[in-house]
Design a protein around this motif. Sequence first.
Motif, short mmCIF file in Angstrom:
data_model
loop_
_atom_site.label_atom_id
_atom_site.label_comp_id
_atom_site.label_asym_id
_atom_site.label_seq_id
_atom_site.Cartn_x
_atom_site.Cartn_y
_atom_site.Cartn_z
N MET A 22 0.82 -1.21 0.00
CA MET A 22 0.00 0.00 0.00
C MET A 22 0.86 1.27 0.00
N THR A 23 2.01 1.16 0.62
CA THR A 23 2.89 2.33 0.70
C THR A 23 3.62 2.58 -0.61
N THR A 24 4.25 1.52 -1.13
CA THR A 24 5.19 1.70 -2.23
C THR A 24 4.61 1.39 -3.61
N GLY A 25 3.50 0.65 -3.63
CA GLY A 25 2.98 0.20 -4.91
C GLY A 25 3.76 -0.97 -5.48
N ILE A 26 4.75 -1.43 -4.75
CA ILE A 26 5.53 -2.60 -5.16
C ILE A 26 4.90 -3.82 -4.50
N PHE A 27 4.42 -4.75 -5.31
CA PHE A 27 3.71 -5.90 -4.72
C PHE A 27 4.71 -6.79 -3.99
N LEU A 28 4.41 -7.05 -2.73
CA LEU A 28 5.29 -7.87 -1.88
C LEU A 28 4.43 -8.91 -1.18
N THR A 29 4.82 -10.17 -1.29
CA THR A 29 4.08 -11.21 -0.57
C THR A 29 4.69 -11.40 0.82
N ALA A 30 3.94 -12.10 1.67
CA ALA A 30 4.46 -12.38 3.02
C ALA A 30 5.75 -13.21 2.94
N ASP A 31 5.77 -14.16 2.03
CA ASP A 31 6.98 -14.98 1.89
C ASP A 31 8.17 -14.15 1.44
N GLU A 32 7.91 -13.24 0.52
CA GLU A 32 9.01 -12.37 0.06
C GLU A 32 9.50 -11.47 1.19
N LEU A 33 8.57 -10.99 2.00
CA LEU A 33 8.97 -10.16 3.14
C LEU A 33 9.85 -10.96 4.09
N MET A 34 9.41 -12.16 4.44
CA MET A 34 10.18 -12.95 5.40
C MET A 34 11.55 -13.32 4.82
N ALA A 35 11.63 -13.46 3.51
CA ALA A 35 12.91 -13.80 2.88
C ALA A 35 13.92 -12.67 3.00
N VAL A 36 13.42 -11.44 3.13
CA VAL A 36 14.35 -10.30 3.25
C VAL A 36 15.23 -10.46 4.50
N GLY A 37 14.62 -10.93 5.58
CA GLY A 37 15.40 -11.09 6.81
C GLY A 37 16.56 -12.04 6.62
N GLU A 38 16.27 -13.17 6.02
CA GLU A 38 17.33 -14.16 5.79
C GLU A 38 18.37 -13.62 4.81
N ARG A 39 17.90 -12.93 3.78
CA ARG A 39 18.83 -12.39 2.78
C ARG A 39 19.80 -11.39 3.42
N VAL A 40 19.26 -10.49 4.20
CA VAL A 40 20.12 -9.43 4.75
C VAL A 40 21.03 -9.98 5.86
N CYS A 41 20.54 -10.93 6.64
CA CYS A 41 21.43 -11.58 7.62
C CYS A 41 22.61 -12.23 6.91
N ASN A 42 22.32 -12.88 5.79
CA ASN A 42 23.40 -13.52 5.03
C ASN A 42 24.31 -12.48 4.37
N LEU A 43 23.73 -11.40 3.94
CA LEU A 43 24.55 -10.33 3.33
C LEU A 43 25.53 -9.76 4.36
N LYS A 44 25.03 -9.56 5.58
CA LYS A 44 25.92 -9.04 6.63
C LYS A 44 27.04 -10.04 6.93
N LYS A 45 26.65 -11.30 6.98
CA LYS A 45 27.68 -12.33 7.21
C LYS A 45 28.67 -12.37 6.04
N ALA A 46 28.15 -12.21 4.84
CA ALA A 46 29.04 -12.20 3.66
C ALA A 46 30.04 -11.05 3.74
N PHE A 47 29.57 -9.91 4.19
CA PHE A 47 30.49 -8.77 4.36
C PHE A 47 31.60 -9.14 5.33
N ASN A 48 31.22 -9.77 6.43
CA ASN A 48 32.22 -10.15 7.43
C ASN A 48 33.20 -11.18 6.89
N ILE A 49 32.67 -12.14 6.14
CA ILE A 49 33.56 -13.16 5.55
C ILE A 49 34.57 -12.48 4.62
#
Lengths: 92, 621
Positions: B512-539
């Motif tokens: 509703m805010t952005t007009g970008i369609f986002l599903t609940a699954d896609e939202l929950m996947a962001v958390g895992e993606r960004v946690c892994n991205l932070k770990k990747a930076f550290n690696i």
Amino acid sequence: MKLKVEFLGLARELAGDAEAVVTVDDRATWHDLISALADAYPSFVGPIVLPDRSNLTAAYMLNVGGRAIVRDLDVPVQPGQRLLLMFAEAGG
Amino acid sequence: MYAYTGKILHVDLTNQTTRVQELEPEFLKRYLGGVGLATRLLYDNTPAGCDPLGPDNALCFACSSFAGTTIPVGTKHGVASKSPLTGFVGDSLSGSHFSEMLRRAGWDGMVLKGQAPRWLYLVIDDDLVRFVDAQPYMGKGAVEVQSILREELGDDNYRVSAIGPAGEHLVRFASIDNDGRQVGRTGNGAVMGSKRLKAIAIRGSRPVTVADPKGLMAASLKLIKTSQGPGTVKYRTLGTPSNVLNMNAIGVLPTRNFSETTFEHAETISGEYLRDHYRVKSVSCSSCSIACEQWGVVRDGKYKGAKIGLDYEPLFALGSNCGIGTLPPIIKLVEMSDELGMDAMSAGVVISWAMECYERGLLTQEDCDGLELAFGNEDAAIEVLRKIAYREGIGDLLAEGTMRASERLAKGSEHFAMHVKGLEMPGYDVRSLKTFAAGLAVGTRGACHNRSLAYELDIKGVFDRFTADDGRGKAMVDNENFACILDCLVLCKFLRNCFDDFGPDVAAIYTMTTGIFLTADELMAVGERVCNLKKAFNIREGWTRADDTLPPRVLEDPIPTGPSKGSYVTREELDLLIANYYQARGWTADGLIPREKLVELGLEDIADEVGVDTVPAGQAI
């Protein structure tokens, strides 16, 4: 039996005291204790005790001895335990 | 695309030039904003192995997805850089009008690189960026300078992020202040100082439009209502200072540098005592309907006039952990931390470490510039806090943070240097919070309760906090991913119990805010993606399995007294819980990320750089 309950946070504010001694039947369960607290402190009903007095709200929990959370309300209360009525949420 | 502007402002402070980066909706949907977007900008703009206090480190700001909209408790911004404390990802958040103004000026974020030849501050008026001499403002406090700049710029609509003397002197845990809220942890203020950037003043004139105004208003009103309900009652009544008595009652309140877990003066530094004797009002962040911050004022005595918003973490760090048992000096210390521009948590923990060194004779009174730096000596604490900000005498050592200070002093002081990866511990003695202990150990930014959220598992009794056993990894990962989603959106964690069904509800609000369609699954996947991205930076920065550990005190010294007496985390327990966590993450037994995991998460562009070709932990070869 008489049980001493320490109040933390909102419970202390609503009770106007840091602790209270609550009298319950010798075979009382945790459920009975919650009900007795609601009787003694009607202002707990709503923010701390559910309106039907069946349980605490999600915001609150009972801790025993600083070590264990009361999860099964049908378990009998043991005398001599240190009881804490405290916010369930940590974090900050 | 609505709400988002699709533009990142890149600023080269060395050459005083700017450029614009355009972002596609698909990219924004993968990182949302806040910590997610800031971390991605950091990954893409910081070369591996760079000096955190050198010109190559990118200081990245990113607005929340909801900045400037009607969504409550969602106008915040994330900042990320390579941390000068940890050498790993240094992501931090702040409630802010700054975020709203950044978006109104036309930007979803900023990337600041280089080093100015002389001290500057930035003035951003929509598309116009000016580099202004900051020499007249050097030495000004992080809060004070914001008012000064607004007055000189002649418009109260400017929102300012600024550093104080600590940032100017590259204190490794310096913060960035805006409107009295801080990008507090991991030393982003030092990174800003290394760029010779005193402040950023932003004024924007553009409206923030949303895709579905009617739907979003309805969702906002519902959220405002639930944010006034039982899920936030703690925060609305006493705020986080209520943790003092809670943590003391269950024997996890860090006391005297984490040597004890109950404090004999807990009552007189508690949220309850604050409310009855010092509180003047509750204060909220931008667009917040909760207002958790409790403002305390000292009305008499030698700290008369000191006033500040108190949260639990500074309260423990500069209170019980330094053995200080009354509120007036703590209010003074927190006020000083904010004005000097440093993280009060790290400051308190490094001071408490120095106090223990002093009491053990590892630091002498002469080493401490004549100060009797014993636990409970509030005058010494106040003076040493000031010295840290200016790197004077003993303050120069402590400005390096607990890890470096203990390595430099040595003499066994590393045993009670309370940090993970260099970031000082939060306000929980984790010797009897074993799931949470492992959560801190694996934290990508070091010892952070807000990134882990595993304290809930122990304190609410989901797990037995005194033991460690198989099967906790998934819950640790779920909590960490959930925290990460909130940090990317950004929504305050105090809203976490205010949704009927978090995934679908928040995905709908985002759409509703952005007009970008986002599903609940896609939202929950962001958390895992960004946690892994932070770990990747550290690696990429050289992380190894050995970095996921805890201070020796947590692993060797049983809690001496109180409800948690006798508890500590054995190395075997920690190894077990970490192995559980890695397995639940789909990482290798060494904590590395398989290439195919990165591809699965949509991070294929970094898979070759940091991914490994191996079998995940727990799977048969």
